[in-house]
Design a protein around this motif. Sequence first.
Motif, mmCIF file in Angstrom:
data_model
loop_
_atom_site.group_PDB
_atom_site.id
_atom_site.type_symbol
_atom_site.label_atom_id
_atom_site.label_comp_id
_atom_site.label_asym_id
_atom_site.label_seq_id
_atom_site.Cartn_x
_atom_site.Cartn_y
_atom_site.Cartn_z
ATOM 1 N N SER A 124 7.712 44.027 33.215
ATOM 2 C CA SER A 124 6.843 44.964 33.923
ATOM 3 C C SER A 124 7.594 46.235 34.317
ATOM 4 O O SER A 124 7.106 47.354 34.115
ATOM 5 C CB SER A 124 6.258 44.288 35.169
ATOM 6 N N LEU A 125 8.787 46.067 34.877
ATOM 7 C CA LEU A 125 9.592 47.220 35.271
ATOM 8 C C LEU A 125 9.930 48.094 34.064
ATOM 9 O O LEU A 125 9.844 49.323 34.122
ATOM 10 C CB LEU A 125 10.872 46.749 35.958
ATOM 11 N N CYS A 126 10.318 47.457 32.968
ATOM 12 C CA CYS A 126 10.735 48.207 31.774
ATOM 13 C C CYS A 126 9.603 49.048 31.215
ATOM 14 O O CYS A 126 9.812 50.193 30.795
ATOM 15 C CB CYS A 126 11.261 47.244 30.711
ATOM 16 N N LYS A 127 8.403 48.503 31.186
ATOM 17 C CA LYS A 127 7.254 49.262 30.676
ATOM 18 C C LYS A 127 6.852 50.356 31.659
ATOM 19 O O LYS A 127 6.588 51.506 31.264
ATOM 20 C CB LYS A 127 6.083 48.307 30.430
ATOM 21 N N PHE B 247 9.717 49.650 25.574
ATOM 22 C CA PHE B 247 8.309 49.543 25.210
ATOM 23 C C PHE B 247 8.149 48.584 24.024
ATOM 24 O O PHE B 247 9.047 48.480 23.179
ATOM 25 C CB PHE B 247 7.743 50.904 24.796
ATOM 26 N N PRO B 248 6.978 47.927 23.901
ATOM 27 C CA PRO B 248 6.714 47.131 22.689
ATOM 28 C C PRO B 248 6.684 48.036 21.458
ATOM 29 O O PRO B 248 6.151 49.144 21.506
ATOM 30 C CB PRO B 248 5.334 46.520 22.958
ATOM 31 N N GLY B 249 7.255 47.583 20.358
ATOM 32 C CA GLY B 249 7.276 48.388 19.150
ATOM 33 C C GLY B 249 5.890 48.539 18.535
ATOM 34 O O GLY B 249 5.092 47.604 18.523
ATOM 35 N N SER B 250 5.587 49.729 18.019
ATOM 36 C CA SER B 250 4.312 50.022 17.328
ATOM 37 C C SER B 250 3.105 49.653 18.181
ATOM 38 O O SER B 250 2.072 49.193 17.665
ATOM 39 C CB SER B 250 4.247 49.272 15.988
ATOM 40 N N GLU B 251 3.191 49.885 19.471
ATOM 41 C CA GLU B 251 2.186 49.369 20.402
ATOM 42 C C GLU B 251 0.782 49.889 20.120
ATOM 43 O O GLU B 251 -0.201 49.154 20.230
ATOM 44 C CB GLU B 251 2.594 49.702 21.841
ATOM 45 N N ILE B 252 0.647 51.171 19.748
ATOM 46 C CA ILE B 252 -0.703 51.734 19.581
ATOM 47 C C ILE B 252 -1.426 51.160 18.362
ATOM 48 O O ILE B 252 -2.636 51.371 18.203
ATOM 49 C CB ILE B 252 -0.674 53.276 19.490
ATOM 50 N N TYR C 58 13.311 51.619 22.828
ATOM 51 C CA TYR C 58 13.969 51.945 24.090
ATOM 52 C C TYR C 58 13.497 53.325 24.548
ATOM 53 O O TYR C 58 13.645 54.309 23.831
ATOM 54 C CB TYR C 58 15.485 51.906 23.927
ATOM 55 N N GLY C 59 12.931 53.376 25.765
ATOM 56 C CA GLY C 59 12.374 54.604 26.298
ATOM 57 C C GLY C 59 13.434 55.516 26.901
ATOM 58 O O GLY C 59 14.645 55.285 26.740
ATOM 59 N N PRO C 60 12.999 56.566 27.610
ATOM 60 C CA PRO C 60 13.934 57.560 28.152
ATOM 61 C C PRO C 60 15.055 56.975 29.007
ATOM 62 O O PRO C 60 16.200 57.416 28.917
ATOM 63 C CB PRO C 60 13.025 58.479 28.981
ATOM 64 N N LEU C 61 14.731 55.993 29.826
ATOM 65 C CA LEU C 61 15.776 55.383 30.662
ATOM 66 C C LEU C 61 16.518 54.282 29.912
ATOM 67 O O LEU C 61 17.723 54.101 30.088
ATOM 68 C CB LEU C 61 15.169 54.821 31.947
ATOM 69 N N GLY C 62 15.808 53.562 29.057
ATOM 70 C CA GLY C 62 16.438 52.480 28.316
ATOM 71 C C GLY C 62 17.523 52.946 27.372
ATOM 72 O O GLY C 62 18.572 52.318 27.245
ATOM 73 N N ASN D 234 11.102 35.878 24.050
ATOM 74 C CA ASN D 234 11.795 36.220 25.292
ATOM 75 C C ASN D 234 12.224 37.682 25.325
ATOM 76 O O ASN D 234 13.393 38.010 25.530
ATOM 77 C CB ASN D 234 12.993 35.294 25.518
ATOM 78 N N PHE D 235 11.224 38.566 25.096
ATOM 79 C CA PHE D 235 11.427 40.006 25.234
ATOM 80 C C PHE D 235 12.494 40.460 24.250
ATOM 81 O O PHE D 235 12.375 40.190 23.051
ATOM 82 C CB PHE D 235 11.774 40.306 26.695
#
Length: 471
Positions: A11-14, A20-25, A35-39, A191-192
């Motif tokens: 939850s925190l990561c999203k 983010f989950p890959g190819s989410e859209i 991996y997003g801006p902070l990741g 497991n994520f």
Amino acid sequence: MAAQTLDQIVSLCKRRGFIFPGSEIYGGLQGTFDYGPLGVELKNNLKRLWWQHNVYDRDDMEGLDSAILMNRWVWYYSGHEDTFVDPLVDCKLCKGRFRADKLQEASCLKHPKLHPGECEGELTEPRPFNMMFKTQVGPVPDPESFAYLRPETAQGIFINFKNVLDSTGRKLPFGVAQIGKAFRNEVTPRNFVFRTREFEQMEIEYFCRPGEDEAIHEAFIKDHLEWWIKVCGLSPDRLSLYEVPPHELAHYSKRTVDIMYRYPIGTEELEGIANRTDFDLGSHTRDQDKLQITAKVKKNEHSTERLTYFDQASNRHIVPYVIEPSAGVDRGVLAILCEAYDEERLDNGETRVVLRLKPALAPIKVAVLPLKKNEPQIVETAKRIKRMLQEAGEFRTVYDDTAGIGKLYRRQDEIGTPFCVTVDFDTIGRAEDNGLKDTVTVRDRDTMKQERVPIKELYDYIRERIMPKKG
């Protein structure tokens, strides 16, 4: 207190832009993550600290970045074409496909509370499934024109042993370090980011004389365990060493010790440190029958090089033994996030979520916040301070005025920013106490204590706390 459930971290990561989950859209692609801006900042910081410790801080290490695509004979002689397999079974009822050796970790597709085989479905006999991704090389489809996406980074080091040795003039013992992507067609990624189909490794292949291998192996185990504790902030109470028993050892291994971390999903491998003997260089070298190789290797009919080291003491060519510390970057990121996650109840009844990251790992080191975003002089001063800190080039600094000061503090706490610098009316000399002009408030993430610091001393103040001197 570390994270109690994996859902807290997901939850925190999203929410905050770590992962983010890959190819989410498009509905996602199982076993892939972005991996997003902070990741990406956290991940890069982890890799940088690992490289600093294992390459720059040692006198016996070189770096390498080998190709992801390699000649298929690399994987034939390494044993991956034959041994890099999972046993699969199918359920004739629900049509699910599962690893035969991991049935207790899987769920029946029709009855999620049951494991495969515990319901009315019948399982097929296990059959081998090679986990390497295969791809076509060149424009014309040809059964012989293919390659694999590498399932590990290690082989790129082994096949470059002679190149590194000849170009650097290294003497035994010495190591080669590499950080890079690897790909495994996992049947059940789970497991994520712990088990995925695309992941990143931090690996060392350390070459030594036979007879020196056991002491070097032990030294790496001790050193890397301490590194995860001191540099990455993992708790000794959640770390342990697992001596892989003989019947579980990889076919090439003389001894393997895994550094284990107690994740919310259970205690799992964070890093493996193996004594691979002379199997790897022995597998890829020509003239095998002349080299007194101790490991059982395939007869190599394709290698063009002798992967040996001339040992002056014995006046002969030897095939070095290899000690391999291999850590997953993604598993490291997950362990660090789980360890740093904390929830604390404040006096006002609110819950504060804090990532108590080691400052050197934090994606953002300093957030500069204006007390009042519609006061031009405060905003101008805050942006000037942000530029001053950022342009020094040593730590990431951001400016944020998107909410009230309380919410801004909470946001920075949640993403692990060690210090918040607040510019207020005292800073610009428009308060009752004019003696505070050209000073700012520095707030500590962990204690929430605030200290007044002159702007001219701000950089040194923060630097000392983020990058303390060694020793």
